[in-house]
Design an enzyme around this catalytic site. Sequence first.
Site, PDB file in Angstrom:
ATOM      1  N   LYS A 201       0.853  -1.194   0.000  1.00  0.00           N
ATOM      2  CA  LYS A 201       0.000   0.000   0.000  1.00  0.00           C
ATOM      3  C   LYS A 201       0.884   1.238   0.000  1.00  0.00           C
ATOM      4  O   LYS A 201       1.677   1.443   0.903  1.00  0.00           O
ATOM      5  CB  LYS A 201      -0.901  -0.008   1.233  1.00  0.00           C
ATOM      6  CG  LYS A 201      -1.761   1.235   1.348  1.00  0.00           C
ATOM      7  CD  LYS A 201      -2.799   1.117   2.441  1.00  0.00           C
ATOM      8  CE  LYS A 201      -3.604   2.393   2.542  1.00  0.00           C
ATOM      9  NZ  LYS A 201      -4.644   2.321   3.575  1.00  0.00           N
ATOM     10  N   LYS A 254      -2.375  -1.833  -3.828  1.00  0.00           N
ATOM     11  CA  LYS A 254      -3.133  -0.591  -3.868  1.00  0.00           C
ATOM     12  C   LYS A 254      -2.242   0.638  -3.883  1.00  0.00           C
ATOM     13  O   LYS A 254      -1.274   0.649  -3.136  1.00  0.00           O
ATOM     14  CB  LYS A 254      -4.034  -0.631  -2.637  1.00  0.00           C
ATOM     15  CG  LYS A 254      -4.519   0.651  -2.092  1.00  0.00           C
ATOM     16  CD  LYS A 254      -5.239   0.376  -0.849  1.00  0.00           C
ATOM     17  CE  LYS A 254      -5.876   1.671  -0.427  1.00  0.00           C
ATOM     18  NZ  LYS A 254      -6.533   1.602   0.813  1.00  0.00           N
TER      19      LYS A 254
HETATM   20  C1  PBG Z   1      -7.630   3.160   5.515  1.00  0.00           C
HETATM   21  C2  PBG Z   1      -7.849   3.065   4.065  1.00  0.00           C
HETATM   22  C3  PBG Z   1      -7.703   4.049   3.077  1.00  0.00           C
HETATM   23  C4  PBG Z   1      -8.136   3.481   1.889  1.00  0.00           C
HETATM   24  C5  PBG Z   1      -8.514   2.178   2.166  1.00  0.00           C
HETATM   25  N1  PBG Z   1      -8.308   1.933   3.507  1.00  0.00           N
HETATM   26  C6  PBG Z   1      -7.299   5.457   3.164  1.00  0.00           C
HETATM   27  C7  PBG Z   1      -5.930   5.828   3.505  1.00  0.00           C
HETATM   28  O1  PBG Z   1      -5.040   4.991   3.673  1.00  0.00           O
HETATM   29  O2  PBG Z   1      -5.737   7.021   3.663  1.00  0.00           O
HETATM   30  C8  PBG Z   1      -8.214   4.184   0.569  1.00  0.00           C
HETATM   31  C9  PBG Z   1      -9.216   3.636  -0.397  1.00  0.00           C
HETATM   32  C10 PBG Z   1      -9.593   4.536  -1.508  1.00  0.00           C
HETATM   33  O3  PBG Z   1      -8.974   5.584  -1.754  1.00  0.00           O
HETATM   34  O4  PBG Z   1     -10.555   4.187  -2.199  1.00  0.00           O
HETATM   35  N2  PBG Z   1      -6.314   3.285   5.929  1.00  0.00           N
END
Ligand code: PBG
Length: 328
Positions: A201, A254
């Site tokens: 991520k 992601k």
């Molecule tokens: C929680 C999380 C996030 C997303 C998924 N889980 C936001 C972040 O990390 O700031 C983002 C998903 C999206 O942008 O659709 N940590």
Amino acid sequence: MPFPEIRLRRLRRTESLRALVRETTLNPGDLIYPLFICPGEGVRNAVSSMPGVFNLSVDEAVRDAEEAASLGIGGLLLFGLPDSKDEQATGAWDDNGIVQRALRALKQSAAARKLVLMADVCLCEYTSHGHCGVVEQSGDTYEIDNDPSLELLAKTAVSLARAGADIVAPSDMMDGRVAAIRRALDVDGNSNTPILSYASKFASAFYGPFREAADSAPQFGDRRSYQMDGANLREALREIELDLAEGADMILMKPAMPYLDVVHAARERFGVPMGAYQVSGEYSMLQAAFEKGWLERDRAMLESLLGIRRAGADFIVTYFAKAAARLL
Ligand code: PBG
């Protein structure tokens, strides 16, 4: 001397020929639909930066889930907007938390129960400061404190599994969280609950619209001390390797579109089930182009999803899940 004997256009002449030689498939069952659950009843609040996405109260979420099930969608990924936030993210691990309540309600519905119910495990929607872990403040500097965060994340995962989550999906990027969650689930008698780890991520600008949808923007600083630097592919593979060693059953990559090389490299290297998350910003930029008439909606949407599958994702978390399933 390939040409003129060899002509690749021969197999592109008709739709049936093209279908016969198509290498990548896209099915509704490959798609996971994210839902944002909020308090109240009969609530369906539009998220302004994500046309077609809503904050839904539990009753409305059940309706959306039933529709998703009737479209053949594979599963849901649940996020919560709690009544209140605090430093310890109480709303995340409270057995009566918003996602826990939604899970129980979804399990009451014969249709919704057919979906794989995934629950996001993170603290940012539930902490007053909006960070994904515990914040240690000293003067005007702060740290996201890794090890105390693990305990809260593990408690959250256990509570979600008890409430009915079929899969827990940690997205916080703390070191060691998969092992902490696996241990806690097993001790609690949830050894059959799989972990889908957001193993790779990146700290991405493409999460912007999500933070409106989930009301989870950090109140100070950013997430770069825990989410990965967008420049690093080798580090992403290391993250995945470690999460698998800690007991992750599946991995999630992601964002998707700006990181398809990472998805592909992970597919080549690891033989585990793997998903990719077409995140909020990817959705919103396409929606904006559709609204302007700059892109053809249905074709561009399906092409974006097919590209993610072709890169190697088994399944895709996408806000287009319902719209795409209707076309497929
Ligand atoms: C929680 C999380 C996030 C997303 C998924 N889980 C936001 C972040 O990390 O700031 C983002 C998903 C999206 O942008 O659709 N940590």
